[in-house]
Scaffold this active site. Structure first.
Site, mmCIF file in Angstrom:
data_model
loop_
_atom_site.group_PDB
_atom_site.id
_atom_site.type_symbol
_atom_site.label_atom_id
_atom_site.label_comp_id
_atom_site.label_asym_id
_atom_site.label_seq_id
_atom_site.Cartn_x
_atom_site.Cartn_y
_atom_site.Cartn_z
ATOM 1 N N GLU A 424 0.843 -1.185 0.000
ATOM 2 C CA GLU A 424 0.000 0.000 0.000
ATOM 3 C C GLU A 424 0.889 1.251 0.000
ATOM 4 O O GLU A 424 1.750 1.409 0.863
ATOM 5 C CB GLU A 424 -0.864 -0.065 1.276
ATOM 6 C CG GLU A 424 -1.405 1.253 1.738
ATOM 7 C CD GLU A 424 -1.966 1.167 3.160
ATOM 8 O OE1 GLU A 424 -1.772 0.126 3.843
ATOM 9 O OE2 GLU A 424 -2.579 2.133 3.583
ATOM 10 N N ASP A 501 -7.405 1.493 8.088
ATOM 11 C CA ASP A 501 -7.303 1.715 6.641
ATOM 12 C C ASP A 501 -6.595 0.556 5.956
ATOM 13 O O ASP A 501 -6.997 0.106 4.889
ATOM 14 C CB ASP A 501 -6.527 3.004 6.347
ATOM 15 C CG ASP A 501 -7.430 4.220 6.454
ATOM 16 O OD1 ASP A 501 -8.659 4.025 6.570
ATOM 17 O OD2 ASP A 501 -6.902 5.347 6.428
#
Ligand code: TSJ
Length: 636
Positions: A424, A501
């Site tokens: 990510e 997240d």
């Protein structure tokens, strides 16, 4: 006479000894899965009694010692002397292999379908088993230990009850695991209740201080099942369409409803057991659905004469369906012997669905119009997707293998040695590229949140840059082009921040893989990296903790004092390349969680992703409250 009896006795014992010698042959495995299978084997007998029309209630109780009781209110296992064996039928059921339930009689004998082996196998694999039968005003009893008869069948005394009660304790010298999971049993019992309309099934768990109890009872059967599966999506019409009938001795039930999503959630069952690979029953359903809706669309002028036929896929976009058939001698074929092969199942489902659906559409033109219109939209999107797919295909053919620009590939070309980290964010991606072992570790950084595939059509998914990058890097192609032998890495490792997240991004990625490349998960190629939550420094030495428990443990080992510096990592970006290597990427030290899935749980996995990624808020909130720990749900 007595000599003959003795010989027979020995043979019987040998029969059950065979089960104890090779339990896997009879129940699949001796792991937790096999253990739970014991309960299903017993419950199946009561379900048969319900299908025959004589039983309305089944109770399953897990006791403190992990023994289990199954009770029903059916006719009771017959206790009369069975001529051939010269002893009560009851004893035959529990001591002779494959004897369970073969007493003729009406109705559909369903256990024994896929892997049914019956009560004698459960008996053979139990430390002890006790059965009570309540029949014709009397209670009967017998006890066995490791499959051996402990006493002749006892007639205990009068009773006004009716039914059968079996209690058994799985043999801990046979099973690796002897603790039953309430949740696993609950899931399967709910499934059975949905598939057997009108039957009430109750599960009790007496192991905790407060007894847990849950009851399932669906008068609507599989129609309620479809409603339940669609609870977290928006249905396109309010009816659940239901077709039922018997043809060529095949009992057919089908229920379905479309929603405004794009996934096809069609589950087929044979004799109450899910058939993940489908077969003739599923083919019959698909054929009838496609033909009937095309005929209807043309007849009602919802399509032009010049329009192409709607494809099956177009019509099944956003479809939730249950197909349940009962058949006395199911034949399974295909590579894994899981695909129904009986041709009479195809014709039965096909003709029953075609006939009933045509009548329904005549009577409900608004629903018919909605389905055809949704399918026409799907057809257009699919055309666009095909064009996009052809473009990517042509591109890869021209450029040889054009790998995505952001990919830092590894040099080793043997997929077995290779891993790809999906990371990510660009900054963590940068550290990972520096840290990696170049020979075997490839890095693919993804920017921001990837597309939620639960809410997008195929054409949009294929146009998404991040998803394209993954598909080309993996080398397998996607959806109908998917070819696992072309996989370029045998470990696909998702590495995200250890926060909410990060968990969300992991879930998005897993959803994508599950929907479009499920074999990657099924074959165990997909992993989650586990970055540390804390760094503890003391006297220039560094320690890493991957959980709060571990932090506490490390602190108690090194001593809690002023010199300790504790850092809580908020993201991968806070680690430099060396730390990232040490804690999360070094194959010798890192923690990887392998993502697994059990085909038998496919319905609940689909449900999980729909709830997590769909657009209804309430089911998601409920789900998250029930499953507070993200990692606990890893084993999808
Ligand atoms: F697994 C098992 F065999 F131990 C078992 C069987 C366990 C439990 C909890 C229930 C049963 C069971 C069997 N419930 N109901 C029956 N019914 C019969 O065996 C039965 C009764 C009567 C007739 C008949 O034709 O009159 C036929 C059958 C198969």
């Amino acid at each position: 006479m007595s000599a003959e009896y003795g010989a027979e006795q020995i043979q019987i014992l040998e029969g059950l000894e065979a089960v104890r010698k090779r339990p896997g042959m009879y129940i699949g495995s001796t792991s937790a899965r096999g253990l739970h299978h014991l309960v299903y084997e017993i419950v199946d007998n009561s379900v048969d009694e319900a299908l025959a029309g004589y039983c309305t209630e089944i109770q399953v109780t897990i006791h403190k010692d992990n023994s289990v009781t199954v009770t029903d209110n059916g006719r009771g296992i017959p206790v009369g002397i069975q001529e051939k064996a010269g002893k009560p039928a009851l004893e035959v059921v529990f001591t002779i292999l494959h004897a369970g339930g073969k007493f003729g009689g009406g109705g559909y004998k369903v256990s024994g379908g896929l892997h049914g082996v019956g009560a004698s196998v459960v008996n053979a694999l139990s430390n002890w088993l006790e059965v009570h039968v309540y029949v014709d005003g009397y209670e009967y009893f017998q006890r066995y230990e490791r499959g051996h008869v402990m006493c002749d069948m006892q007639k205990i005394g009068p009773t006004d009850k009716r039914g059968t009660m079996v209690t058994f304790l799985p043999d801990d010298t046979i099973f690796e695991e002897t603790i039953f999971s309430y949740d696993v049993l609950l899931e399967r019992l709910r499934e059975i209740a949905f598939l057997t309309k009108g039957l009430r099934i109750t599960l009790r768990d007496e192991r905790e201080e407060h007894t847990a109890e849950k009851s399932f009872h669906y008068e609507g059967g599989i129609s309620e099942y479809v409603q339940y599966l669609n609870k977290s999506v928006n249905p396109l019409y309010s009816d659940i369409i239901y077709c039922e009938g018997i043809k060529n001795d095949v009992m057919v039930e089908v229920a379905f409803q479309h929603n405004d999503g794009f996934n096809e959630n069609v589950y087929s069952f044979v004799n109450n057991i899910i058939t993940p690979e489908g077969g003739t029953h599923l083919a019959g359903f698909r054929g009838a659905l496609t033909k009937t809706l095309n005929d209807y669309g043309r007849k009602m002028k919802l399509m032009k004469d010049s329009d192409e036929n709607l494809s099956g896929e177009d019509i099944r976009e956003g479809l939730t369906a249950i197909i349940s058939i009962k058949i006395s001698e199911p034949q399974f074929g295909g590579q894994t012997k899981q695909k129904l092969g009986n041709s009479e199942a195809r014709t039965a489902v096909e003709s029953i669905v075609a006939e009933k659906l045509a009548i329904y559409l005549e009577q409900n033109p608004a629903v018919g119009k909605t389905i055809v219109e949704k399918s026409v939209l799907a057809q257009r999107a699919r055309d666009a997707a095909r064009k996009a797919r052809e473009m990517t295909r042509r591109k890869t053919a021209l450029d040889g293998m054009s790998l995505p620009g952001k990919l830092a590939d590894c040099s080793d070309k043997n997929p077995e040695n290779c891993e790809i980290y999906i990371v990510e964010g660009d900054s963590a991606g940068g550290s990972a590229k520096t840290a990696r072992s170049r020979a075997t570790q490839a890095i693919l950084p993804l920017r921001g949140k990837i597309l939620n595939v639960e809410k997008a059509r195929m054409d949009k998914i294929l146009a998404n840059k991040e998803i394209q990058a993954m598909i080309t890097a993996f080398g397998t192609g996607i959806d109908e082009d998917f070819d696992i032998t072309k996989l370029r890495y045998h470990k696909i490792i998702i590495m995200t921040d250890a926060d909410v997240d990060g968990a969300h991004i992991s879930t998005l990625l897993l959803t994508f893989l599950y929907r479009f490349m499920p074999d990657l998960i099924r074959e165990g190629y997909v992993y989650l990296a586990k970055p540390p939550l804390y760094k503890i420094e003391k006297n220039r030495k560094e320690y890493y903790a991957y959980s709060d428990e571990e932090l506490a443990q490390i602190l108690s080992e090194i001593g809690r004092d002023q010199n300790n510096k504790i850092q809580r990592y908020k993201g991968l970006g806070e680690m430099d390349a060396e730390q990232l290597w040490d804690t999360t990427m070094d194959p010798a030290k890192r923690i990887l969680l392998r993502v697994s899935m059990d085909d038998a749980k496919r319905v609940s996995i689909d449900e999980t992703f729909t709830i997590l990624m769909g657009d209804k808020v309430e089911p998601r909130r409920e789900f998250i409250e029930k499953n507070a720990k993200y990692v606990k749900n890893l084993d999808i």
